[in-house]
Motif scaffolding. Structure first.
Motif, short mmCIF file in Angstrom:
data_model
loop_
_atom_site.label_atom_id
_atom_site.label_comp_id
_atom_site.label_asym_id
_atom_site.label_seq_id
_atom_site.Cartn_x
_atom_site.Cartn_y
_atom_site.Cartn_z
N UNK A 6 -30.64 -3.66 -22.93
CA UNK A 6 -29.80 -2.26 -23.79
C UNK A 6 -31.45 -2.57 -25.29
N UNK A 7 -32.15 -1.58 -24.98
CA UNK A 7 -33.15 -1.61 -26.10
C UNK A 7 -32.49 -0.69 -27.55
N UNK A 8 -31.08 -0.60 -27.09
CA UNK A 8 -30.90 0.50 -28.41
C UNK A 8 -30.59 0.10 -29.35
N UNK A 9 -30.80 0.24 -30.82
CA UNK A 9 -29.53 0.02 -31.86
C UNK A 9 -28.14 -0.27 -31.88
N UNK A 198 -32.44 13.89 -30.97
CA UNK A 198 -30.90 13.69 -30.35
C UNK A 198 -30.72 11.85 -30.93
N UNK A 199 -29.90 10.82 -30.83
CA UNK A 199 -29.62 9.92 -30.71
C UNK A 199 -29.30 9.55 -29.15
N UNK A 200 -30.50 8.56 -28.81
CA UNK A 200 -30.25 7.84 -27.47
C UNK A 200 -29.78 6.79 -26.96
N UNK A 201 -29.25 6.39 -25.79
CA UNK A 201 -29.40 5.10 -25.28
C UNK A 201 -30.46 4.75 -24.56
N UNK A 202 -30.97 3.72 -25.05
CA UNK A 202 -32.80 3.45 -24.22
C UNK A 202 -32.68 2.44 -23.34
#
Ligand SMILES: Nc1ccccc1C(=O)C[C@H](N)C(=O)O
Ligand SMILES: [Zn+2]
Ligand SMILES: [Zn+2]
Length: 206
Positions: A6-9, A198-202
């Motif tokens: 996961x590289x998302x905040x 848009x928010x993303x789940x990166x």
């Protein structure tokens, strides 16, 4: 090898928000006790919070909205490069790095030290980087920063130059533990029809 990282905040009330912008909130708006069956939540947030993409409409009234963006930009091979300690990143800073055949470029700067606090200053992208990267075939640029322009910029020259060269923008990544190299990236925007981002789940996989 082969696991997604996961590289998302994380999105909670502690996430840093652009000064003056809408705070993040999640609440159970209709509780299990009230509804008799389920907890039903509600989120309120600025789109430019945490890990997110900018649609061109964010900085151009005639620009594309999220729903119009090509999903293929946000899924596929990506190269992570490490460029710490610069005040800005341009052709001179990146020219030593092999970017041949790269469609998606993620830049780890480590410049946003405490992600729970909005930074005072960040390294920005020099607008001329856009033409250089598009010539190499780059279509998506991602950073571990809340903007590609200086935080006080009104003209947003890097945003505009990237867009006019067909390069899409991914902001607010968490690359603290990611070594330079080649990965698979997924960072899909939500199907927001009118939105400016848009928010993303990166996520990344080696
Ligand atoms: N949320 C904001 C509120 C006010 C003014 C700018 C912003 C931005 O988000 C700009 C930033 N360059 C961005 O694309 O994410
Ligand atoms: Zn943004
Ligand atoms: Zn932006």
């Amino acid at each position: 090898m082969g696991t997604w990282i996961d590289i998302s905040q994380p999105l909670d009330e502690k996430v840093a928000v652009w000064p003056g912008d809408t705070p993040f909130s999640y609440k159970v708006n209709w509780s299990k006790e009230e509804s008799g069956s389920v907890n039903v939540g509600q989120i309120t947030m600025s789109i430019h919070t945490g890990t997110h993409i900018d649609a061109p409409f964010h900085f151009d009234n005639e620009g594309k909205r999220v729903i119009e963006l090509d999903l293929n930009l946000y899924i596929g091979s990506a190269r992570v490069v490490y460029l710490p300690n610069y005040t800005s990143i341009g052709v001179g800073e990146i020219s030593g790095i092999d970017l041949n055949g790269i469609t998606r470029l993620l830049i780890r700067t480590d410049a946003w030290k405490d992600r729970r606090v909005f930074p005072q200053t960040i390294p920005h992208l020099q607008p001329a980087l856009a033409a250089y990267l598009s010539e190499l075939g780059v279509r998506l640029i991602g950073l571990d920063l809340p903007s590609v322009d200086p935080l006080d910029s009104k003209e947003l020259l890097a945003h505009h130059e990237l867009a006019s060269h067909g390069i899409h923008i991914l902001e607010g990544l968490v690359l603290d533990d990611v070594l330079p190299g080649d990965y698979e990236l997924i960072a899909l925007p939500l199907p927001l029809v009118e939105a400016d981002g848009s928010p993303v789940r990166a996520v990344l996989k080696k």
